[in-house]
Design a protein around this motif. Structure first.
Motif, PDB file in Angstrom:
ATOM      1  N   ALA A 104       0.826  -1.206   0.000  1.00  0.00           N
ATOM      2  CA  ALA A 104       0.000   0.000   0.000  1.00  0.00           C
ATOM      3  C   ALA A 104       0.856   1.250   0.000  1.00  0.00           C
ATOM      4  CB  ALA A 104      -0.933  -0.005   1.217  1.00  0.00           C
ATOM      5  N   GLY A 105       2.010   1.198   0.678  1.00  0.00           N
ATOM      6  CA  GLY A 105       2.907   2.350   0.719  1.00  0.00           C
ATOM      7  C   GLY A 105       3.475   2.718  -0.638  1.00  0.00           C
ATOM      8  N   VAL A 106       3.538   1.761  -1.551  1.00  0.00           N
ATOM      9  CA  VAL A 106       3.983   2.038  -2.928  1.00  0.00           C
ATOM     10  C   VAL A 106       2.793   2.387  -3.807  1.00  0.00           C
ATOM     11  CG1 VAL A 106       5.111   1.068  -4.975  1.00  0.00           C
ATOM     12  CG2 VAL A 106       5.997   0.532  -2.691  1.00  0.00           C
ATOM     13  N   MET A 107       1.714   1.634  -3.666  1.00  0.00           N
ATOM     14  CA  MET A 107       0.548   1.851  -4.513  1.00  0.00           C
ATOM     15  C   MET A 107      -0.138   3.181  -4.247  1.00  0.00           C
ATOM     16  SD  MET A 107      -0.823  -2.097  -4.300  1.00  0.00           S
ATOM     17  CE  MET A 107      -2.458  -1.763  -4.918  1.00  0.00           C
ATOM     18  N   VAL A 108      -0.020   3.724  -3.018  1.00  0.00           N
ATOM     19  CA  VAL A 108      -0.653   4.999  -2.692  1.00  0.00           C
ATOM     20  C   VAL A 108      -0.064   6.130  -3.519  1.00  0.00           C
ATOM     21  CG1 VAL A 108       0.905   5.743  -0.835  1.00  0.00           C
ATOM     22  CG2 VAL A 108      -1.529   6.343  -0.733  1.00  0.00           C
ATOM     23  N   MET A 109       1.164   5.944  -4.032  1.00  0.00           N
ATOM     24  CA  MET A 109       1.804   6.962  -4.863  1.00  0.00           C
ATOM     25  C   MET A 109       1.199   7.010  -6.270  1.00  0.00           C
ATOM     26  SD  MET A 109       3.959   8.132  -2.681  1.00  0.00           S
ATOM     27  CE  MET A 109       5.107   9.110  -3.641  1.00  0.00           C
ATOM     28  N   ASP A 110       0.269   6.089  -6.536  1.00  0.00           N
ATOM     29  CA  ASP A 110      -0.467   6.040  -7.797  1.00  0.00           C
ATOM     30  C   ASP A 110       0.453   5.916  -9.008  1.00  0.00           C
ATOM     31  OD1 ASP A 110      -2.877   5.904  -9.146  1.00  0.00           O
ATOM     32  OD2 ASP A 110      -2.957   8.062  -9.521  1.00  0.00           O
ATOM     33  N   PRO A 111       1.374   4.943  -9.011  1.00  0.00           N
ATOM     34  CA  PRO A 111       2.263   4.779 -10.169  1.00  0.00           C
ATOM     35  C   PRO A 111       1.499   4.266 -11.384  1.00  0.00           C
ATOM     36  CG  PRO A 111       2.501   2.927  -8.689  1.00  0.00           C
ATOM     37  CD  PRO A 111       1.591   3.905  -7.987  1.00  0.00           C
ATOM     38  N   GLU A 112       1.950   4.651 -12.557  1.00  0.00           N
ATOM     39  CA  GLU A 112       1.363   4.126 -13.783  1.00  0.00           C
ATOM     40  C   GLU A 112       1.803   2.686 -14.012  1.00  0.00           C
ATOM     41  OE1 GLU A 112      -0.883   5.503 -15.918  1.00  0.00           O
ATOM     42  OE2 GLU A 112      -1.046   7.022 -14.356  1.00  0.00           O
ATOM     43  N   VAL A 113       3.022   2.375 -13.554  1.00  0.00           N
ATOM     44  CA  VAL A 113       3.585   1.028 -13.695  1.00  0.00           C
ATOM     45  C   VAL A 113       3.985   0.540 -12.313  1.00  0.00           C
ATOM     46  CG1 VAL A 113       5.427  -0.371 -14.709  1.00  0.00           C
ATOM     47  CG2 VAL A 113       4.459   1.556 -16.006  1.00  0.00           C
ATOM     48  N   LEU A 114       3.582  -0.673 -11.953  1.00  0.00           N
ATOM     49  CA  LEU A 114       3.961  -1.265 -10.673  1.00  0.00           C
ATOM     50  C   LEU A 114       4.799  -2.507 -10.960  1.00  0.00           C
ATOM     51  CD1 LEU A 114       3.713  -1.270  -7.585  1.00  0.00           C
ATOM     52  CD2 LEU A 114       1.664  -2.697  -7.837  1.00  0.00           C
ATOM     53  N   ILE A 115       6.066  -2.478 -10.516  1.00  0.00           N
ATOM     54  CA  ILE A 115       6.963  -3.620 -10.676  1.00  0.00           C
ATOM     55  C   ILE A 115       7.012  -4.355  -9.357  1.00  0.00           C
ATOM     56  CG2 ILE A 115       9.280  -4.390 -11.289  1.00  0.00           C
ATOM     57  CD1 ILE A 115       9.691  -1.736 -12.729  1.00  0.00           C
ATOM     58  N   LEU A 116       6.742  -5.646  -9.392  1.00  0.00           N
ATOM     59  CA  LEU A 116       6.701  -6.475  -8.185  1.00  0.00           C
ATOM     60  C   LEU A 116       7.760  -7.562  -8.291  1.00  0.00           C
ATOM     61  CD1 LEU A 116       2.830  -6.851  -8.257  1.00  0.00           C
ATOM     62  CD2 LEU A 116       4.089  -5.460  -6.615  1.00  0.00           C
ATOM     63  N   ASP A 117       8.758  -7.500  -7.417  1.00  0.00           N
ATOM     64  CA  ASP A 117       9.838  -8.483  -7.439  1.00  0.00           C
ATOM     65  C   ASP A 117       9.529  -9.557  -6.401  1.00  0.00           C
ATOM     66  OD1 ASP A 117      12.168  -9.902  -7.628  1.00  0.00           O
ATOM     67  OD2 ASP A 117      13.501  -8.169  -7.480  1.00  0.00           O
ATOM     68  N   GLU A 118       8.991 -10.686  -6.868  1.00  0.00           N
ATOM     69  CA  GLU A 118       8.594 -11.798  -5.993  1.00  0.00           C
ATOM     70  C   GLU A 118       7.704 -11.307  -4.846  1.00  0.00           C
ATOM     71  OE1 GLU A 118       9.043 -14.793  -6.733  1.00  0.00           O
ATOM     72  OE2 GLU A 118      10.894 -15.033  -7.868  1.00  0.00           O
ATOM     73  N   PRO A 119       6.560 -10.697  -5.150  1.00  0.00           N
ATOM     74  CA  PRO A 119       5.725 -10.096  -4.104  1.00  0.00           C
ATOM     75  C   PRO A 119       5.156 -11.098  -3.111  1.00  0.00           C
ATOM     76  CG  PRO A 119       4.503 -10.235  -6.153  1.00  0.00           C
ATOM     77  CD  PRO A 119       5.927 -10.597  -6.473  1.00  0.00           C
ATOM     78  N   ALA A 120       5.058 -12.377  -3.515  1.00  0.00           N
ATOM     79  CA  ALA A 120       4.457 -13.371  -2.631  1.00  0.00           C
ATOM     80  C   ALA A 120       5.506 -14.269  -1.976  1.00  0.00           C
ATOM     81  CB  ALA A 120       3.459 -14.228  -3.407  1.00  0.00           C
ATOM     82  N   ALA A 121       6.779 -13.866  -2.030  1.00  0.00           N
ATOM     83  CA  ALA A 121       7.845 -14.689  -1.449  1.00  0.00           C
ATOM     84  C   ALA A 121       7.585 -14.928   0.032  1.00  0.00           C
ATOM     85  CB  ALA A 121       9.198 -14.002  -1.635  1.00  0.00           C
ATOM     86  N   GLY A 122       7.675 -16.199   0.458  1.00  0.00           N
ATOM     87  CA  GLY A 122       7.511 -16.534   1.865  1.00  0.00           C
ATOM     88  C   GLY A 122       6.087 -16.711   2.327  1.00  0.00           C
TER      89      GLY A 122
END
Length: 291
Positions: A155-173
């Protein structure tokens, strides 16, 4: 917002000239606006380096990256790129540091001078999209479960309202259920907000389930940029040689098609569709096997 990577190469030792210093070699990819694209490959294949280049954290040693729909944003225009591209590293919850979840989410917008009204509006949007409960916002992020911490960090990244969201292994662990829930929330947010998502993952099931296209990297080069159907149905042997996993339902389909006299045709590689087509085939055809 379209991303075009043109003949990009990169080496960490910018002053060295040894061939072994090169991490990326002549990479060319195009990521369409509002798409979901996965990047797969083993550790050291260049996935995370490409993500950092697109984000603007590092600059290409050669080539260029154009980011925009109407105006080209050159690779040395870091400020412009930073505002358009959000990057979430593995285990983003390790970056939580504020006393409450709300303070953590609002930290970035406050640094940019956003009004409290705007911060409140954007926070409500992303927390709702990620399924964070309102009462969670006033809690310490360190007292949340692993999955909830991950959502708070996202949420801390998405709140910035980016046009592109890059997720590096977001579900790791995360356990399989939490991983699936998180990926579904991200995909729902992408569609609703009309954003572009770039997923770096070793979970080929996730790449298959959500991607419009999959980019396969090996030893700093792009081998394929194809739809999931094309990649898994036409290049299974090459993926296996690279020790990349093949989703179970695809392995089943390909194995059957190698043995059946007439191949089973599918429009989708989702489990339910493949199993439905297999059942239909067995009902309609007298099944024979090649020797």
């Amino acid at each position: 917002m379209q991303i075009i990577v043109k003949n990009v190469s990169y080496r960490y030792d910018q002053n060295g000239y040894e061939k072994s210093n090169w991490i990326l070699h002549q990479v060319n990819v195009t990521i369409p606006s509002h798409s979901f694209v996965s990047i797969v490959g083993h550790t050291g294949s260049g996935k995370s380096t490409l993500a950092k280049l697109i984000k603007g954290l590092i600059l290409p040693s050669a080539g260029r990256i154009d980011i925009s729909e109407q105006e080209k944003s050159h690779c040395n225009d870091k400020a412009n790129i930073h505002n358009k591209v959000g990057l979430v590293f593995q285990y983003p919850e390790h970056q939580l540091f504020e006393m409450t979840v709300l303070d953590d989410i609002a930290f970035g917008p406050k640094q940019l001078g956003w009004s409290m009204e705007t911060i409140s509006e954007k926070t409500e949007q992303v927390t709702k999209a990620l399924g964070l409960k309102r009462e969670t916002l006033n809690q310490s992020p360190f007292h949340l479960s692993g999955g909830e911490k991950r959502k708070a960090a996202l949420a801390g990244v998405m709140v910035m309202d980016p046009e592109v969201l890059i997720l590096d292994e977001p579900a790791a662990g995360l356990d399989p259920v939490s991983r699936r829930n998180l990926m579904q929330l991200i995909e729902s947010w992408r569609k609703t907000a009309r954003k572009t998502v770039i997923l770096i993952t070793h979970h080929m099931d996730d790449a298959l389930a959500y991607s419009d296209e999959i980019i396969v990297m090996n030893k700093g080069k792009v081998l394929y940029q194809l739809s999931p159907n094309q990649l898994f149905l036409e290049h299974e042997d090459e993926l296996i040689k690279m020790d990349l996993d093949i989703p179970d339902q695809v392995k089943l389909l390909n194995k059957l098609n190698r043995r059946l006299a007439k191949s089973i045709k599918v429009d989708s590689l989702k489990e339910e569709h493949i199993f439905e087509k297999i059942a239909e085939y067995y009902k309609k055809n007298e099944v024979t096997y090649d020797s």
